[in-house]
Scaffold this active site. Structure first.
Site, PDB file in Angstrom:
ATOM      1  N   CYS A  49      38.380  43.738  -0.423  1.00 54.57           N
ATOM      2  CA  CYS A  49      37.219  43.315   0.386  1.00 54.57           C
ATOM      3  C   CYS A  49      35.988  44.062   0.595  1.00 54.57           C
ATOM      4  CB  CYS A  49      37.767  42.678   1.759  1.00 54.57           C
ATOM      5  SG  CYS A  49      36.605  41.985   2.912  1.00 54.57           S
ATOM      6  N   GLU A 100      25.722  38.653   7.782  1.00 53.51           N
ATOM      7  CA  GLU A 100      25.605  37.471   6.970  1.00 53.51           C
ATOM      8  C   GLU A 100      26.454  36.246   7.377  1.00 53.51           C
ATOM      9  OE1 GLU A 100      26.866  39.735   3.435  1.00 53.51           O
ATOM     10  OE2 GLU A 100      28.036  37.860   3.292  1.00 53.51           O
ATOM     11  N   CYS A 139      32.409  37.163   0.663  1.00 53.27           N
ATOM     12  CA  CYS A 139      32.969  38.524   1.008  1.00 53.27           C
ATOM     13  C   CYS A 139      32.088  39.593   1.440  1.00 53.27           C
ATOM     14  CB  CYS A 139      34.135  38.650   0.048  1.00 53.27           C
ATOM     15  SG  CYS A 139      35.204  37.360  -0.395  1.00 53.27           S
ATOM     16  N   GLY A 183      34.391  40.945   9.366  1.00 56.23           N
ATOM     17  CA  GLY A 183      34.868  41.343  10.558  1.00 56.23           C
ATOM     18  C   GLY A 183      36.545  40.671  10.665  1.00 56.23           C
ATOM     19  N   LEU A 211      47.584  36.137   4.209  1.00 56.43           N
ATOM     20  CA  LEU A 211      49.042  36.714   3.784  1.00 56.43           C
ATOM     21  C   LEU A 211      48.938  37.501   2.631  1.00 56.43           C
ATOM     22  CD1 LEU A 211      52.182  36.423   4.443  1.00 56.43           C
ATOM     23  CD2 LEU A 211      52.045  34.539   2.729  1.00 56.43           C
ATOM     24  N   HIS A 212      48.375  37.125   1.430  1.00 57.76           N
ATOM     25  CA  HIS A 212      48.164  37.895   0.157  1.00 57.76           C
ATOM     26  C   HIS A 212      49.405  38.533  -0.495  1.00 57.76           C
ATOM     27  CE1 HIS A 212      44.277  36.837   1.687  1.00 57.76           C
ATOM     28  NE2 HIS A 212      43.821  37.971   1.938  1.00 57.76           N
ATOM     29  N   CYS A 226      41.056  46.321   4.058  1.00 60.60           N
ATOM     30  CA  CYS A 226      41.842  45.472   2.848  1.00 60.60           C
ATOM     31  C   CYS A 226      40.893  46.029   1.380  1.00 60.60           C
ATOM     32  CB  CYS A 226      41.843  43.959   2.966  1.00 60.60           C
ATOM     33  SG  CYS A 226      42.280  43.610   4.493  1.00 60.60           S
ATOM     34  N   SER A 253      40.296  33.143  11.305  1.00 58.66           N
ATOM     35  CA  SER A 253      41.243  33.792  10.235  1.00 58.66           C
ATOM     36  C   SER A 253      41.424  35.350  10.504  1.00 58.66           C
ATOM     37  CB  SER A 253      40.583  33.651   8.549  1.00 58.66           C
ATOM     38  OG  SER A 253      41.071  34.476   7.958  1.00 58.66           O
ATOM     39  N   CYS A 263      33.861  45.984   9.181  1.00 58.47           N
ATOM     40  CA  CYS A 263      35.109  45.676   9.535  1.00 58.47           C
ATOM     41  C   CYS A 263      36.100  47.009   9.303  1.00 58.47           C
ATOM     42  CB  CYS A 263      35.751  44.675   8.517  1.00 58.47           C
ATOM     43  SG  CYS A 263      37.285  44.203   8.971  1.00 58.47           S
TER      44      CYS A 263
END
Ligand code: SAH
Length: 344
Positions: A119, A92, A333, A159, A215-216, A116, A191, A112
């Site tokens: 995600c 996408e 996402c 990814g 970072l999160h 995380c 990113s 990916c």
């Protein structure tokens, strides 16, 4: 067959020479593929039939993504695409219209492997890397479909771009080439969740794109809870790499910070971010979590989001709140690809 779209100008020259043709033919080939955007060999009329045949006989062809579907947001500012690859996998891409032009969010992998936990793109793991040709073709197909020109690229789709380093770097060279899209490096943002050695590698390549770090959390222990990659590289190591990147390229770093209710959206976090990135002159993009079905995590309340931004401001950190665009079409996402996969 190998896709000619996936080679840089320089690589095409080697290919053309290796089959006994003159170097300048490669430039013509590159220009017709990336400038004039031909989608099949026979359309490259600048080369004789004989040369085209020779290239084909050596196993090369021109391949393109095929559009499965386009979803338009109600306000018509966001378009989400599903594209099918040669091997039938689906990826996408998102096109967003801003006052300063069109920005495209591209995928760099099918799936990916970063894991995380908030995600959707990573839930089914990594299937394979995209080739440079498949990355750049997302731009070409969207531009053709809506007859527009894209002026900004962000590698923030499905990814981890630094986990597909070689193809992503080739993509940069192809999209920057003046015989092709001729896009300035400053108009590209990559990113990453923080693959430290690759940040150094990128810094040394002299390709001054904008680097954005997911970072999160400013705390390693909390980051480990939501991002498995944090077990491998600490925040300190990431910040050191960012300083190196900034010093080598002169490009300011940006940080992405997805705000998750009760997990990373408190005052303590905001203050710690200030300390962490002081001196980097960086910008923080605050992204209220886009809730996904596969996880219980919730988005921060509007009050908390505003408060977070206020604290950052007080300690001198610039930030913007990024409201996800096109929420009515699941534009963020990796949710669309996942829906498609679940249904097929
Ligand atoms: N792998 C790269 C790029 C992918 S996603 C990276 O990690 O940076 C781009 C951004 O969207 C990242 O900051 C990612 O953490 C964030 N993101 C992923 N899922 C999200 C969600 N459900 N809500 C809000 N942001 C999300």
């Amino acid at each position: 067959m190998k896709n000619l779209k996936t080679y840089t100008n320089e690589e095409l020259q080697n290919i053309i020479e290796s089959i006994g043709e003159k170097k300048f033919r490669a430039k013509q080939l590159f220009e017709w593929i990336h400038g004039k955007r031909v989608n099949q060999m026979d359309d490259i009329t600048v080369l004789s039939k004989k040369i085209i045949e020779k290239i084909s006989l050596n196993g090369y062809t021109v391949q393109s993504l095929s559009k499965v579907k386009r979803f338009d947001s109600k306000d018509k500012h966001t378009h989400k695409y599903l594209f099918k690859l040669e091997d039938d996998h689906v990826i996408e891409s998102v096109l967003m219209k801003y006052h300063h032009g069109y920005s495209a969010c591209l995928s760099t992998q099918v799936g990916c492997r970063m894991g995380c936990n908030f995600c959707a793109s990573t839930k089914a793991g990594l299937v394979r890397n995209l080739t440079a040709g498949e990355i750049v073709d997302q731009i070409y197909q969207m531009e053709k479909d809506l007859n527009i020109s894209i002026s900004n690229i962000v590698l923030m789709g499905t990814g981890e771009p630094l986990d597909n380093f070689e193809e992503v770097v080739k993509f940069f060279r192809i999209v920057h080439d003046e015989l092709g899209k001729n896009l300035g490096y400053r108009h590209i943002t990559l990113s990453t969740c923080g693959l430290v050695p690759k940040i150094y590698e990128l810094a040394n390549l002299n390709i001054p794109i904008t680097l954005s770090i997911s970072l999160h959390s400013p705390f390693d222990d909390k980051r480990k809870e939501i991002m498995p990659i944090a077990n491998k590289y600490s925040i300190d190591e990431i910040i050191k790499a960012c300083k190196y990147y900034f010093n080598s390229t002169g490009r300011r770093i940006t940080f992405e910070y997805t705000l998750i209710k009760g997990v990373n959206d408190g005052e303590r976090e905001a203050r710690a971010i200030g300390k962490l990135i002081k001196g980097l002159n960086a910008h923080v993009n605050l992204i209220p979590l886009n809730e996904i079905r596969e996880s219980e995590l919730e988005t921060s309340t509007d009050g908390n989001v505003q408060n977070f931004k206020c604290i950052l401001e007080k300690i001198g950190v610039n930030s913007t709140i990024r409201r996800e665009m096109g929420l009515d079409i699941n534009a963020a996402c990796g949710q669309l690809r996942k829906d498609y996969m679940d249904a097929h």
